[in-house]
Design an enzyme around this catalytic site. Sequence first.
Site, PDB file in Angstrom:
ATOM      1  N   LYS A   1       0.692  -1.203  -0.173  1.00 38.87           N
ATOM      2  CA  LYS A   1      -0.122   0.224   0.198  1.00 38.87           C
ATOM      3  C   LYS A   1       0.994   1.298   0.018  1.00 38.87           C
ATOM      4  O   LYS A   1       1.958   1.073   0.354  1.00 38.87           O
ATOM      5  CB  LYS A   1      -0.877   0.108   1.083  1.00 38.87           C
ATOM      6  CG  LYS A   1      -0.132   0.176   2.647  1.00 38.87           C
ATOM      7  CD  LYS A   1       0.336   1.611   3.299  1.00 38.87           C
ATOM      8  CE  LYS A   1       0.858   1.313   4.371  1.00 38.87           C
ATOM      9  NZ  LYS A   1       1.685   2.470   4.845  1.00 38.87           N
TER      10      LYS A   1
ATOM     11  N   ASP B   1      -1.680  -2.365  10.790  1.00 39.46           N
ATOM     12  CA  ASP B   1      -2.052  -2.309   9.477  1.00 39.46           C
ATOM     13  C   ASP B   1      -2.619  -3.537   8.777  1.00 39.46           C
ATOM     14  O   ASP B   1      -3.189  -3.651   7.572  1.00 39.46           O
ATOM     15  CB  ASP B   1      -0.751  -2.070   8.532  1.00 39.46           C
ATOM     16  CG  ASP B   1      -0.259  -0.390   8.695  1.00 39.46           C
ATOM     17  OD1 ASP B   1      -1.205   0.508   9.126  1.00 39.46           O
ATOM     18  OD2 ASP B   1       0.677   0.041   8.314  1.00 39.46           O
TER      19      ASP B   1
HETATM   20  P1  ATP Z   1       4.737  -0.682   7.632  1.00 42.92           P
HETATM   21  O1  ATP Z   1       4.222   0.342   6.651  1.00 42.92           O
HETATM   22  O2  ATP Z   1       3.496  -1.648   8.037  1.00 42.92           O
HETATM   23  O3  ATP Z   1       5.148   0.317   8.845  1.00 42.92           O
HETATM   24  P2  ATP Z   1       7.077  -1.388   6.582  1.00 42.92           P
HETATM   25  O4  ATP Z   1       6.967  -1.296   5.218  1.00 42.92           O
HETATM   26  O5  ATP Z   1       7.659  -0.183   7.050  1.00 42.92           O
HETATM   27  O6  ATP Z   1       5.769  -1.591   7.276  1.00 42.92           O
HETATM   28  P3  ATP Z   1       8.089  -4.079   7.017  1.00 42.92           P
HETATM   29  O7  ATP Z   1       8.490  -4.167   5.731  1.00 42.92           O
HETATM   30  O8  ATP Z   1       6.825  -4.594   7.578  1.00 42.92           O
HETATM   31  O9  ATP Z   1       7.930  -2.504   7.412  1.00 42.92           O
HETATM   32  O10 ATP Z   1       9.201  -4.534   7.906  1.00 42.92           O
HETATM   33  C1  ATP Z   1       9.990  -3.892   9.149  1.00 42.92           C
HETATM   34  C2  ATP Z   1      10.544  -4.953   9.860  1.00 42.92           C
HETATM   35  O11 ATP Z   1       9.892  -6.297  10.121  1.00 42.92           O
HETATM   36  C3  ATP Z   1      11.835  -5.150   8.927  1.00 42.92           C
HETATM   37  O12 ATP Z   1      13.249  -5.149  10.068  1.00 42.92           O
HETATM   38  C4  ATP Z   1      12.008  -6.736   8.779  1.00 42.92           C
HETATM   39  O13 ATP Z   1      12.978  -7.463   9.045  1.00 42.92           O
HETATM   40  C5  ATP Z   1      10.771  -7.454   9.622  1.00 42.92           C
HETATM   41  N1  ATP Z   1       9.755  -8.361   9.119  1.00 42.92           N
HETATM   42  C6  ATP Z   1       9.310  -9.150   9.758  1.00 42.92           C
HETATM   43  N2  ATP Z   1       8.494 -10.180   9.035  1.00 42.92           N
HETATM   44  C7  ATP Z   1       8.610  -9.602   7.877  1.00 42.92           C
HETATM   45  C8  ATP Z   1       7.751  -9.871   6.447  1.00 42.92           C
HETATM   46  N3  ATP Z   1       7.037 -10.699   6.213  1.00 42.92           N
HETATM   47  N4  ATP Z   1       8.231  -9.011   5.367  1.00 42.92           N
HETATM   48  C9  ATP Z   1       8.864  -7.999   5.502  1.00 42.92           C
HETATM   49  N5  ATP Z   1       9.802  -7.647   6.608  1.00 42.92           N
HETATM   50  C10 ATP Z   1       9.455  -8.368   7.915  1.00 42.92           C
END
Ligand code: ATP
Length: 280
Positions: free
Chosen positions: A8, A133
């Site tokens: 998203k 989320d």
């Molecule tokens: P949001 O927008 O919900 O804050 P984000 O894109 O900022 O998400 P994520 O990609 O979800 O952040 O990743 C944040 C942390 O979670 C990373 O440090 C990653 O190593 C860990 N993580 C755990 N599970 C997953 C997964 N399935 N996919 C991606 N990252 C993951």
Amino acid sequence: MRLEAHAKINLSLDIVGKREDGYHLLEMVMQEIELHDVVEIDKADKGITLSCNKEYIPCNAKNTAYKAAAMMIERCGINGGVRISIEKNIPVAAGLAGGSTDAAAVIRGMNEVYALGLSQEEMMGLGLKVGADVPYCLVGGTALCSGIGEIVKPLKSFSGIDVLLVKPAFGVSTKDAYMGFEIDKVKRHVSTRRLISAMERRDLDAVAYNMRNLLENVTLRKHPILKTIKESLSEHDAIGTLMSGSGPTVYGIFKNAEDAGRAEGFFKDKYREVILTKTR
Ligand code: ATP
């Protein structure tokens, strides 16, 4: 079973208060995009096994997909296990809900493979236990999310808009971004109603004018390169630019695919992850 887990972008992120437990109260216009991970889910006799095509993703209890599976097994009284494999295409720690969308896919997948018969609302309630989320990721599309993000109101579709995502080589912790935010210093909140109305009319200039993310200043102050990226996107014909979520991904929306493609050509050798996509 094979599922697409879509990313998203935030067309807005407003912080409207704080809960007693310290969580921020939000109002966000969220938009699903074509970019997605592929999550494969199969029944297993017992336990949770997880694999991923990217070595930097933890394949253990820290993974959101693992957390979702463990929660489903416990909460739904499942007598069995699950095998999960993730093809990661969404940039990580990027503000694109990569982890949350994988968790949502696991919940949907387990509901199917174990024929649990859960309603969307029930799945959203379970998803919230994994992350704020996750309920939105279960609904997808265009939506206004409030509360800590878990109250999801679907909006008229804003699909088919050309988007270029640019993520530099560092990640941002969501927690740090919120910690740097001071609500007393906010001079102007987001005009969420105006943004939604512009989206409904598909008036891209008005959408661009009203796209706003209150966490943007926090992250831009810390990482001035993001300001440079936003300026470059505008110079390359983006109608509007914004940081998604807590960043650091910055995106531009474009009038057409040609403009977006030209901008991609400029950015693609300069930054770690540059992805041309569309709203969905
Ligand atoms: P949001 O927008 O919900 O804050 P984000 O894109 O900022 O998400 P994520 O990609 O979800 O952040 O990743 C944040 C942390 O979670 C990373 O440090 C990653 O190593 C860990 N993580 C755990 N599970 C997953 C997964 N399935 N996919 C991606 N990252 C993951």
